[in-house]
Scaffold this motif. Sequence first.
Motif, PDB file in Angstrom:
ATOM      1  N   MET A  38      42.873  -6.046  51.546  1.00 20.03           N
ATOM      2  CA  MET A  38      41.544  -6.539  51.298  1.00 20.03           C
ATOM      3  C   MET A  38      40.997  -5.842  50.046  1.00 20.03           C
ATOM      4  O   MET A  38      41.109  -4.637  49.887  1.00 20.03           O
ATOM      5  N   ALA A  39      40.395  -6.622  49.177  1.00 18.23           N
ATOM      6  CA  ALA A  39      39.813  -6.074  47.949  1.00 18.23           C
ATOM      7  C   ALA A  39      38.580  -5.237  48.287  1.00 18.23           C
ATOM      8  O   ALA A  39      37.795  -5.582  49.165  1.00 18.23           O
ATOM      9  N   ARG A  40      38.438  -4.149  47.597  1.00 16.79           N
ATOM     10  CA  ARG A  40      37.294  -3.249  47.809  1.00 16.79           C
ATOM     11  C   ARG A  40      36.123  -3.740  46.978  1.00 16.79           C
ATOM     12  O   ARG A  40      36.245  -3.960  45.777  1.00 16.79           O
ATOM     13  N   ARG A  41      34.988  -3.951  47.629  1.00 21.53           N
ATOM     14  CA  ARG A  41      33.788  -4.403  46.923  1.00 21.53           C
ATOM     15  C   ARG A  41      32.901  -3.213  46.615  1.00 21.53           C
ATOM     16  O   ARG A  41      32.846  -2.261  47.370  1.00 21.53           O
ATOM     17  N   HIS A  42      32.199  -3.341  45.538  1.00 24.22           N
ATOM     18  CA  HIS A  42      31.234  -2.308  45.174  1.00 24.22           C
ATOM     19  C   HIS A  42      29.841  -2.810  45.536  1.00 24.22           C
ATOM     20  O   HIS A  42      29.528  -3.977  45.331  1.00 24.22           O
ATOM     21  N   PRO A  43      28.999  -1.923  46.061  1.00 28.10           N
ATOM     22  CA  PRO A  43      27.631  -2.347  46.410  1.00 28.10           C
ATOM     23  C   PRO A  43      26.864  -2.816  45.176  1.00 28.10           C
ATOM     24  O   PRO A  43      27.100  -2.342  44.068  1.00 28.10           O
ATOM     25  N   MET A  44      25.974  -3.749  45.408  1.00 23.04           N
ATOM     26  CA  MET A  44      25.104  -4.215  44.336  1.00 23.04           C
ATOM     27  C   MET A  44      24.035  -3.152  44.094  1.00 23.04           C
ATOM     28  O   MET A  44      23.451  -2.632  45.045  1.00 23.04           O
ATOM     29  N   LEU A  45      23.800  -2.835  42.868  1.00 24.35           N
ATOM     30  CA  LEU A  45      22.786  -1.836  42.522  1.00 24.35           C
ATOM     31  C   LEU A  45      21.420  -2.490  42.371  1.00 24.35           C
ATOM     32  O   LEU A  45      21.325  -3.662  42.003  1.00 24.35           O
ATOM     33  N   PRO A  46      20.355  -1.725  42.631  1.00 23.82           N
ATOM     34  CA  PRO A  46      19.000  -2.281  42.464  1.00 23.82           C
ATOM     35  C   PRO A  46      18.734  -2.759  41.034  1.00 23.82           C
ATOM     36  O   PRO A  46      17.898  -3.623  40.818  1.00 23.82           O
ATOM     37  N   THR A  47      19.454  -2.224  40.074  1.00 20.75           N
ATOM     38  CA  THR A  47      19.249  -2.597  38.679  1.00 20.75           C
ATOM     39  C   THR A  47      20.125  -3.765  38.229  1.00 20.75           C
ATOM     40  O   THR A  47      20.065  -4.170  37.069  1.00 20.75           O
ATOM     41  N   ASP A  48      20.917  -4.318  39.146  1.00 19.83           N
ATOM     42  CA  ASP A  48      21.784  -5.450  38.803  1.00 19.83           C
ATOM     43  C   ASP A  48      20.916  -6.614  38.322  1.00 19.83           C
ATOM     44  O   ASP A  48      19.992  -7.025  39.018  1.00 19.83           O
ATOM     45  N   PRO A  49      21.186  -7.160  37.155  1.00 22.80           N
ATOM     46  CA  PRO A  49      20.343  -8.238  36.614  1.00 22.80           C
ATOM     47  C   PRO A  49      20.338  -9.507  37.469  1.00 22.80           C
ATOM     48  O   PRO A  49      19.392 -10.288  37.406  1.00 22.80           O
ATOM     49  N   ARG A  50      21.363  -9.706  38.303  1.00 25.83           N
ATOM     50  CA  ARG A  50      21.389 -10.904  39.167  1.00 25.83           C
ATOM     51  C   ARG A  50      20.251 -10.908  40.178  1.00 25.83           C
ATOM     52  O   ARG A  50      19.829 -11.964  40.643  1.00 25.83           O
ATOM     53  N   ILE A  51      19.726  -9.733  40.514  1.00 24.94           N
ATOM     54  CA  ILE A  51      18.643  -9.629  41.494  1.00 24.94           C
ATOM     55  C   ILE A  51      17.408 -10.412  41.042  1.00 24.94           C
ATOM     56  O   ILE A  51      16.684 -10.964  41.850  1.00 24.94           O
ATOM     57  N   ARG A  52      17.185 -10.477  39.751  1.00 23.91           N
ATOM     58  CA  ARG A  52      15.996 -11.166  39.220  1.00 23.91           C
ATOM     59  C   ARG A  52      15.987 -12.658  39.529  1.00 23.91           C
ATOM     60  O   ARG A  52      14.965 -13.305  39.449  1.00 23.91           O
ATOM     61  N   HIS A  53      17.134 -13.218  39.889  1.00 24.99           N
ATOM     62  CA  HIS A  53      17.222 -14.652  40.174  1.00 24.99           C
ATOM     63  C   HIS A  53      16.837 -14.990  41.618  1.00 24.99           C
ATOM     64  O   HIS A  53      16.707 -16.162  41.954  1.00 24.99           O
ATOM     65  N   TYR A  54      16.662 -13.979  42.458  1.00 22.85           N
ATOM     66  CA  TYR A  54      16.291 -14.210  43.853  1.00 22.85           C
ATOM     67  C   TYR A  54      14.780 -14.284  43.971  1.00 22.85           C
ATOM     68  O   TYR A  54      14.068 -13.367  43.587  1.00 22.85           O
ATOM     69  N   THR A  55      14.289 -15.398  44.519  1.00 25.51           N
ATOM     70  CA  THR A  55      12.854 -15.574  44.728  1.00 25.51           C
ATOM     71  C   THR A  55      12.468 -15.056  46.110  1.00 25.51           C
ATOM     72  O   THR A  55      13.339 -14.720  46.924  1.00 25.51           O
ATOM     73  N   ASP A  56      11.161 -15.022  46.388  1.00 27.02           N
ATOM     74  CA  ASP A  56      10.695 -14.649  47.727  1.00 27.02           C
ATOM     75  C   ASP A  56      11.328 -15.540  48.794  1.00 27.02           C
ATOM     76  O   ASP A  56      11.725 -15.066  49.853  1.00 27.02           O
TER      77      ASP A  56
END
Length: 83
Positions: A1-19
Amino acid sequence: MARRHPMLPTDPRIRHYTDDHIRTLLAEVQERGRKFGLVFPSASTDRTIDGRVLVRFNTAPASTLLNLLVLLLDAERELPCGS
């Protein structure tokens, strides 16, 4: 199984998530978490800071929610059938 890295709070993809996206993910975490005895009765969206929606787990960033959901999905895959 591939090891995933946690998403960081500063990851730019987070900005695409709305309320609304975050509320939907919160509902999924609550539903999947119940299977493991995890209950988050007061979890909700909080406010948006610098374009990032905060989640009310003591104002955790949305990345915490996404990382928790990934862990729950991984745990579900590892459960034996019929559990």
